[in-house]
Design an enzyme around this catalytic site. Structure first.
Site, short mmCIF file in Angstrom:
data_model
loop_
_atom_site.label_atom_id
_atom_site.label_comp_id
_atom_site.label_asym_id
_atom_site.label_seq_id
_atom_site.Cartn_x
_atom_site.Cartn_y
_atom_site.Cartn_z
N VAL A 14 22.84 -11.92 9.19
CA VAL A 14 22.95 -13.23 9.86
C VAL A 14 21.63 -13.65 10.52
CG1 VAL A 14 25.46 -13.32 10.22
CG2 VAL A 14 24.02 -12.17 11.91
N SER A 42 26.00 -7.31 8.89
CA SER A 42 26.63 -8.61 9.16
C SER A 42 27.89 -8.79 8.31
CB SER A 42 25.65 -9.74 8.86
OG SER A 42 24.54 -9.64 9.71
N ALA A 45 31.09 -6.89 10.01
CA ALA A 45 31.69 -7.22 11.31
C ALA A 45 33.16 -7.58 11.15
CB ALA A 45 30.91 -8.37 11.96
N GLU A 112 39.07 -8.78 23.13
CA GLU A 112 38.65 -7.40 22.87
C GLU A 112 38.34 -6.75 24.21
OE1 GLU A 112 36.23 -6.50 19.32
OE2 GLU A 112 36.01 -8.65 19.14
N ASP A 207 13.43 0.49 10.46
CA ASP A 207 12.07 0.48 9.89
C ASP A 207 11.10 -0.38 10.71
OD1 ASP A 207 13.45 1.86 8.00
OD2 ASP A 207 13.25 0.37 6.41
N HIS A 228 30.76 3.50 19.09
CA HIS A 228 32.05 2.80 19.06
C HIS A 228 33.16 3.85 19.24
CE1 HIS A 228 35.37 0.24 18.01
NE2 HIS A 228 34.55 -0.79 18.02
N ARG A 273 33.16 -0.35 25.93
CA ARG A 273 33.08 0.68 24.89
C ARG A 273 32.55 2.02 25.38
NH1 ARG A 273 31.05 -3.08 19.89
NH2 ARG A 273 33.11 -3.99 19.64
N HIS A 334 27.23 2.97 16.58
CA HIS A 334 27.67 1.65 16.13
C HIS A 334 26.61 0.57 16.28
CE1 HIS A 334 30.41 -1.51 15.14
NE2 HIS A 334 30.38 -2.04 16.33
N GLU A 358 19.72 -7.46 15.56
CA GLU A 358 19.86 -6.14 16.18
C GLU A 358 18.53 -5.40 16.32
OE1 GLU A 358 23.34 -4.13 14.75
OE2 GLU A 358 22.71 -2.22 15.64
N ARG A 369 26.57 -3.33 24.91
CA ARG A 369 26.93 -4.66 24.41
C ARG A 369 28.42 -4.96 24.61
NH1 ARG A 369 28.69 -6.33 18.77
NH2 ARG A 369 29.01 -4.09 18.50
C1 LIG Z 1 31.46 -2.01 11.16
C2 LIG Z 1 30.83 -3.01 12.07
C3 LIG Z 1 31.60 -3.95 12.71
C4 LIG Z 1 31.02 -4.91 13.57
N1 LIG Z 1 31.81 -5.85 14.16
C5 LIG Z 1 31.23 -6.82 14.89
C6 LIG Z 1 32.00 -7.90 15.41
O1 LIG Z 1 33.21 -7.97 15.21
N2 LIG Z 1 31.36 -8.85 16.13
C7 LIG Z 1 30.02 -8.82 16.39
O2 LIG Z 1 29.50 -9.74 17.05
N3 LIG Z 1 29.26 -7.82 15.88
C8 LIG Z 1 29.82 -6.84 15.14
N4 LIG Z 1 29.04 -5.83 14.62
C9 LIG Z 1 27.60 -5.87 14.85
C10 LIG Z 1 26.95 -6.93 13.97
O3 LIG Z 1 27.55 -6.93 12.71
C11 LIG Z 1 25.46 -6.67 13.80
O4 LIG Z 1 24.86 -6.39 15.03
C12 LIG Z 1 24.77 -7.90 13.23
O5 LIG Z 1 25.42 -8.28 12.04
C13 LIG Z 1 23.31 -7.60 12.96
O6 LIG Z 1 22.79 -8.61 12.14
P1 LIG Z 1 21.29 -8.48 11.68
O7 LIG Z 1 20.99 -9.71 10.89
O8 LIG Z 1 20.44 -8.16 12.84
O9 LIG Z 1 21.27 -7.16 10.75
P2 LIG Z 1 22.04 -6.78 9.42
O10 LIG Z 1 23.14 -7.68 9.11
O11 LIG Z 1 22.34 -5.32 9.48
O12 LIG Z 1 20.93 -6.98 8.30
C14 LIG Z 1 19.80 -6.16 8.24
C15 LIG Z 1 19.03 -6.52 6.99
O13 LIG Z 1 17.74 -5.93 7.02
C16 LIG Z 1 17.46 -5.34 5.76
N5 LIG Z 1 16.45 -4.31 5.97
C17 LIG Z 1 16.48 -3.23 6.78
N6 LIG Z 1 15.30 -2.56 6.72
C18 LIG Z 1 14.52 -3.25 5.83
C19 LIG Z 1 13.20 -3.08 5.32
N7 LIG Z 1 12.41 -2.06 5.71
N8 LIG Z 1 12.74 -3.96 4.41
C20 LIG Z 1 13.52 -5.00 3.98
N9 LIG Z 1 14.78 -5.23 4.43
C21 LIG Z 1 15.25 -4.35 5.35
C22 LIG Z 1 18.81 -4.85 5.30
O14 LIG Z 1 18.83 -4.57 3.92
C23 LIG Z 1 19.68 -6.05 5.70
O15 LIG Z 1 19.55 -7.08 4.74
C24 LIG Z 1 29.61 -4.88 13.78
C25 LIG Z 1 28.84 -3.92 13.14
C26 LIG Z 1 29.42 -2.99 12.29
C27 LIG Z 1 28.55 -1.97 11.62
#
Ligand SMILES: Cc1cc2nc3c(=O)[nH]c(=O)nc-3n(C[C@H](O)[C@H](O)[C@H](O)COP(=O)(O)OP(=O)(O)OC[C@H]3O[C@@H](n4cnc5c(N)ncnc54)[C@H](O)[C@@H]3O)c2cc1C
Length: 395
Positions: A14, A42, A45, A112, A207, A228, A273, A334, A358, A369
């Site tokens: 996201v 993402s 979630a 929640e 990374d 979690h 949590r 988590h 994140e 969080r």
């Molecule tokens: C099981 C689970 C349930 C969750 N439930 C919720 C919820 O209900 N509500 C809520 O608010 N949050 C929830 N979260 C947390 C939330 O989903 C994440 O914090 C959020 O989606 C992070 O988004 P992001 O874009 O930062 O990272 P991500 O969506 O993890 O995307 C990271 C991206 O970076 C890429 N990447 C990583 N390293 C490299 C690299 N070296 N080179 C190129 N690409 C790379 C990956 O391939 C990926 O595309 C949950 C998390 C999990 C694991």
């Protein structure tokens, strides 16, 4: 071969997607991801995304976020997230995101742990997939954005005290190349891949944090890791590195209970949590067990099968009918509250390098969080980063 873009975004969760959607359409943008586009946290979630329901809820939402974060949160970041929540949800709906509604068509809210009132929007128990897939479709329609899968950022390029691009590795050929860019946005997610038991995808290994340290870019609160309390305990997982299946906090929000080996409650299930995790770990030690039990039988079975359809089905795969049987649960890594230090515009200490989602730390979550704040935080601060880049380049 050296290529040149206006903006390179590492990560297609996201954070990355919403950055791309908010950058000016005149910009030539490259997005890269280390895996397939659907393989990011993402998409995983479950529980939902918070929204300020009305001005009356502001103080309570602010206090819940601060309290969960042990009051170590950056108050300005918390305020920015909350005040931008309604606008962000409206945008999501405009991209086709379908949130659960009441019979009168109004948005339906769930609750929640550590929320003093229901203020979480959801789509069954796959809210992340619903939001991220719609954002991904919208980005794929943008003619100025190119997405490269299976491409890993291995370094950044620094020129004249500015970030001037990245070094990327094509994971199928192993070939590395330089990709030049006026701006770089890190949206590389969490660090769960470095843990044995985590709910995160294993390729999320922090990374950007490693690269930041190499370039002297500050990384903060590395010890602020959220465990979690409730992931499905599966015996066959032992010894193998597999993603732990999360049982969303909203299960407890809807009335699910935590029980010890004798079937007795031992904690207030709706505490933050970290407190629930602590209590579970203590109980497991006391009982000499590898898990505790989650009792979902007290939730109406119709709600279990509709709101928690995917949790219900995953439990069935393990031979557990969660409308009738107790579910074994155990804590797992988590979420990462620390990260690359950024200012209120999501800028790192290196000029022209931004970090969102994140992987970044703007202090919004403090030490712990609050549930369902991270999707919202990633979206709000990705838009802010994109706006800042737009503003700077329009000057
Ligand atoms: C099981 C689970 C349930 C969750 N439930 C919720 C919820 O209900 N509500 C809520 O608010 N949050 C929830 N979260 C947390 C939330 O989903 C994440 O914090 C959020 O989606 C992070 O988004 P992001 O874009 O930062 O990272 P991500 O969506 O993890 O995307 C990271 C991206 O970076 C890429 N990447 C990583 N390293 C490299 C690299 N070296 N080179 C190129 N690409 C790379 C990956 O391939 C990926 O595309 C949950 C998390 C999990 C694991």
């Amino acid at each position: 071969m050296t290529e040149k873009y206006d903006v390179v975004i590492a990560g297609t969760g996201v954070g990355g997607l919403y950055s791309a959607l908010n950058l000016d359409s005149s910009k030539k943008i490259l997005m890269i991801t280390k895996a397939k586009t659907e393989e990011c946290d993402s998409f995983l979630a479950q529980g939902g995304i918070c929204m300020l329901k009305s001005d009356d809820d502001y103080d309570s939402y602010f206090e819940d976020t601060m309290k969960a974060g042990h009051y170590e949160n950056n108050k300005k970041s918390v305020d920015t997230m909350i005040r931008n929540s309604q606008k962000t949800i409206k945008r999501l709906i405009s991209y086709g995101v379908d949130f659960e509604r009441n019979e009168d068509g109004s948005l339906k809210f769930t609750k929640e742990g550590a929320h003093s009132t229901p203020r979480i929007l959801f789509h069954q128990d796959i809210t992340g997939k619903e939001i991220t897939s719609k954002l991904l479709s919208a980005v794929k329609k943008l003619p100025n954005v190119q997405i490269l899968e299976m491409t890993e950022m291995t370094d950044i390029i620094e020129e004249n005290g500015k970030c001037a691009g990245i070094v990327a590795k094509d994971l199928s050929s192993g070939q590395e190349s330089k990709i030049m860019a006026d701006y770089v946005i890190w949206a590389t997610g969490g660090i769960g891949g470095t843990y044995k038991h985590s709910t995160n995808f294993p390729h999320l290994t922090g990374d950007a944090l490693t690269i930041a340290k190499k370039h002297g870019i500050p990384v903060v609160h590395e010890d602020y890791v959220q465990i979690h309390p409730t992931t499905l305990f599966v015996k066959s997982n032992k010894g193998k590195k597999e993603r732990s299946f999360l049982i969303s906090e909203s299960v407890r929000g809807e009335g699910g209970l935590l029980l010890d080996k004798n079937g007795n409650r031992f904690v207030n299930e709706l505490l933050p949590r970290d407190k629930v995790t602590e209590a579970i770990k203590e109980q497991m030690k006391k009982d000499g067990t590898e898990h505790v039990w989650l009792d979902m039988r007290c939730i109406d079975s119709g709600i279990v099968k509709s709101h928690f359809e995917h949790i219900y089905e995953r439990c069935l795969e393990e031979g557990i009918d969660c409308t009738k049987d107790l579910v074994p649960v155990v804590p797992a890594q988590h979420y990462f509250m620390g990260g690359v230090d950024v200012d209120e515009n999501s800028m790192t200490s290196l000029d022209h390098l931004y970090a969102v989602g994140e992987t970044s730390c703007n202090g919004v979550h403090g030490k712990n969080r609050l549930a369902s704040n991270s999707l919202l935080e990633s979206l709000v601060f990705a838009e802010i980063a994109a706006n800042k880049i737009n503003e700077e380049t329009r000057k």
